[in-house]
Scaffold this motif. Structure first.
Motif, PDB file in Angstrom:
ATOM      1  N   GLN A 150       0.823  -1.203   0.000  1.00  0.00           N
ATOM      2  CA  GLN A 150       0.000   0.000   0.000  1.00  0.00           C
ATOM      3  C   GLN A 150       0.865   1.265   0.000  1.00  0.00           C
ATOM      4  O   GLN A 150       0.531   2.263  -0.651  1.00  0.00           O
ATOM      5  N   THR A 151       1.978   1.229   0.730  1.00  0.00           N
ATOM      6  CA  THR A 151       2.886   2.383   0.756  1.00  0.00           C
ATOM      7  C   THR A 151       3.481   2.631  -0.620  1.00  0.00           C
ATOM      8  O   THR A 151       3.546   3.770  -1.091  1.00  0.00           O
ATOM      9  N   LEU A 152       3.908   1.568  -1.289  1.00  0.00           N
ATOM     10  CA  LEU A 152       4.473   1.695  -2.630  1.00  0.00           C
ATOM     11  C   LEU A 152       3.431   2.220  -3.616  1.00  0.00           C
ATOM     12  O   LEU A 152       3.738   3.050  -4.483  1.00  0.00           O
ATOM     13  N   LEU A 153       2.191   1.771  -3.489  1.00  0.00           N
ATOM     14  CA  LEU A 153       1.125   2.253  -4.375  1.00  0.00           C
ATOM     15  C   LEU A 153       0.818   3.729  -4.127  1.00  0.00           C
ATOM     16  O   LEU A 153       0.529   4.482  -5.072  1.00  0.00           O
ATOM     17  N   ARG A 154       0.906   4.143  -2.866  1.00  0.00           N
ATOM     18  CA  ARG A 154       0.679   5.561  -2.553  1.00  0.00           C
ATOM     19  C   ARG A 154       1.767   6.439  -3.170  1.00  0.00           C
ATOM     20  O   ARG A 154       1.479   7.524  -3.698  1.00  0.00           O
ATOM     21  N   ILE A 155       3.007   5.965  -3.116  1.00  0.00           N
ATOM     22  CA  ILE A 155       4.093   6.728  -3.736  1.00  0.00           C
ATOM     23  C   ILE A 155       3.884   6.779  -5.252  1.00  0.00           C
ATOM     24  O   ILE A 155       4.115   7.809  -5.886  1.00  0.00           O
ATOM     25  N   SER A 156       3.435   5.663  -5.833  1.00  0.00           N
ATOM     26  CA  SER A 156       3.163   5.627  -7.265  1.00  0.00           C
ATOM     27  C   SER A 156       2.100   6.657  -7.638  1.00  0.00           C
ATOM     28  O   SER A 156       2.220   7.362  -8.653  1.00  0.00           O
ATOM     29  N   GLU A 157       1.077   6.759  -6.812  1.00  0.00           N
ATOM     30  CA  GLU A 157       0.015   7.733  -7.068  1.00  0.00           C
ATOM     31  C   GLU A 157       0.541   9.164  -6.969  1.00  0.00           C
ATOM     32  O   GLU A 157       0.134  10.046  -7.741  1.00  0.00           O
ATOM     33  N   GLU A 205       3.619  10.146  -7.613  1.00  0.00           N
ATOM     34  CA  GLU A 205       4.419  10.399  -8.807  1.00  0.00           C
ATOM     35  C   GLU A 205       3.510  10.669 -10.016  1.00  0.00           C
ATOM     36  O   GLU A 205       3.783  11.571 -10.810  1.00  0.00           O
ATOM     37  N   ALA A 206       2.434   9.887 -10.137  1.00  0.00           N
ATOM     38  CA  ALA A 206       1.507  10.075 -11.256  1.00  0.00           C
ATOM     39  C   ALA A 206       0.815  11.436 -11.175  1.00  0.00           C
ATOM     40  O   ALA A 206       0.584  12.093 -12.204  1.00  0.00           O
ATOM     41  N   LYS A 207       0.490  11.870  -9.960  1.00  0.00           N
ATOM     42  CA  LYS A 207      -0.141  13.178  -9.776  1.00  0.00           C
ATOM     43  C   LYS A 207       0.791  14.302 -10.217  1.00  0.00           C
ATOM     44  O   LYS A 207       0.369  15.253 -10.891  1.00  0.00           O
ATOM     45  N   HIS A 208       2.066  14.190  -9.860  1.00  0.00           N
ATOM     46  CA  HIS A 208       3.049  15.207 -10.271  1.00  0.00           C
ATOM     47  C   HIS A 208       3.225  15.206 -11.793  1.00  0.00           C
ATOM     48  O   HIS A 208       3.348  16.270 -12.410  1.00  0.00           O
ATOM     49  N   ALA A 209       3.240  13.997 -12.380  1.00  0.00           N
ATOM     50  CA  ALA A 209       3.373  13.907 -13.841  1.00  0.00           C
ATOM     51  C   ALA A 209       2.203  14.599 -14.535  1.00  0.00           C
ATOM     52  O   ALA A 209       2.382  15.273 -15.561  1.00  0.00           O
TER      53      ALA A 209
END
Length: 302
Positions: free
Chosen positions: A48-55, A57-61
């Motif tokens: 879940q932590t890794l998925l939150r970081i992925s989200e 990064e996607a938001k910044h992109a």
């Protein structure tokens, strides 16, 4: 939205637009890396932590995309590289190495914010929020670094000495490999058993895991050190020993680099790299001399 994107892009200087595009590409790629690693992570909390970081990064992109007007795809080679590193060395090492390896901005965020106001908020978000999320990762293998160091270091000292002594005593790579393998397996079981009993005497519930990590580190080191004696011809025992010494140095460098990245520690000072190398090679040199003396005084010719 398209009109808004075009307007923003037209107001940017070429240098700023290029930097924003580089940021966008980096965020898109890292979002996919985190998603791939999360898919392979069994622990639900870490996943879940890794998925939150992925989200994040996607938001910044998505924010940077408003300026570039381009929809970028993840860099496949980079995604596969970090996914493979996560598989071999663990996700903590892979993601922290990725964060350390981010391309440095050619334009400061303060300068960038003059034309792209969101730049400072993204920087602060990455420095605070994503850093906090990374600190939440809890990988089991990093809890047993001490056990791995014990097994690896003991194996290097013992096996470099044993193999160097056998090299001059036997002068045959096949006999050296056979003797070294038998010695290494016995020593692995002995070392793992000792670690288990030591942990048990301290009433530790993780005694078996600690012993397992020690044994695995010991056995892998033994296998790597014996490998040159299996690859070289029987009469090229000195070449095998020289290669074995090179492998000792590579193991020290790779393992210390792994720990320095995974635990955010100074690379050169971690575990006394020079001291460990000196001890292992010193024992090897002494054992080499002992092998010559034993062969000379006992008159054994194999």
């Amino acid at each position: 939205m398209a009109a808004d994107t075009d307007a923003r892009g037209k107001n940017l200087s070429p240098a700023v637009l290029a930097q924003i595009r580089a940021f966008q590409q980096n965020e898109v790629t890292e979002a996919e890396v985190y998603r791939r690693i999360a898919a392979r992570t069994k622990d639900e909390g870490n996943r879940q932590t890794l998925l939150r970081i992925s989200e994040e990064e996607a938001k910044h992109a998505a924010i940077w995309q408003r300026y570039t007007g381009e929809e970028l795809r993840p860099q496949g080679g980079r995604v596969r590289r970090y996914a493979l590193l996560a598989l071999i060395f663990g996700f903590t090492f892979a993601v922290k190495l990725m964060e350390k390896g981010e391309a440095k901005a050619q334009i400061s965020y303060e300068e960038l914010a003059k034309e792209a106001p969101e730049a400072l908020s993204i920087r602060d978000d990455e420095e605070a929020h994503e850093a906090a999320l990374l600190d939440m990762l809890d990988e089991e293998r990093l809890s047993y670094v001490g056990s791995m160091v014990l097994g690896m270091n003991d194996a290097m000292v013992e096996m470099t000495g044993t193999l160097a002594g056998l090299t001059l005593a036997m002068q045959n790579t096949r006999l050296i490999a056979l003797s070294g393998l038998i010695t290494g397996i016995a020593a692995t079981l002995s070392m793992a058993s000792s670690e288990y009993l030591s942990a048990k005497s301290e009433d530790r519930e993780d005694a078996f895991k600690s012993a397992t990590y020690t044994g695995i580190a010991y056995l892998i080191t033994v296998a790597l050190l014996i490998l040159p004696y299996l690859l070289f011809d029987a009469e090229h025992y000195l070449w095998a020993m020289g290669t074995m010494i090179v492998i000792v140095l590579l193991i020290l460098v790779v393992f210390n680099y792994y720990i320095s990245v995974a635990q955010d520690l100074p690379f050169k000072k971690r575990f006394g790299l020079g001291q460990m190398a000196g001890i292992s090679l010193g024992v090897a040199a002494l054992s080499f001399v002992i092998g010559i003396l034993v062969k000379q005084f006992l008159g054994v010719d194999i």
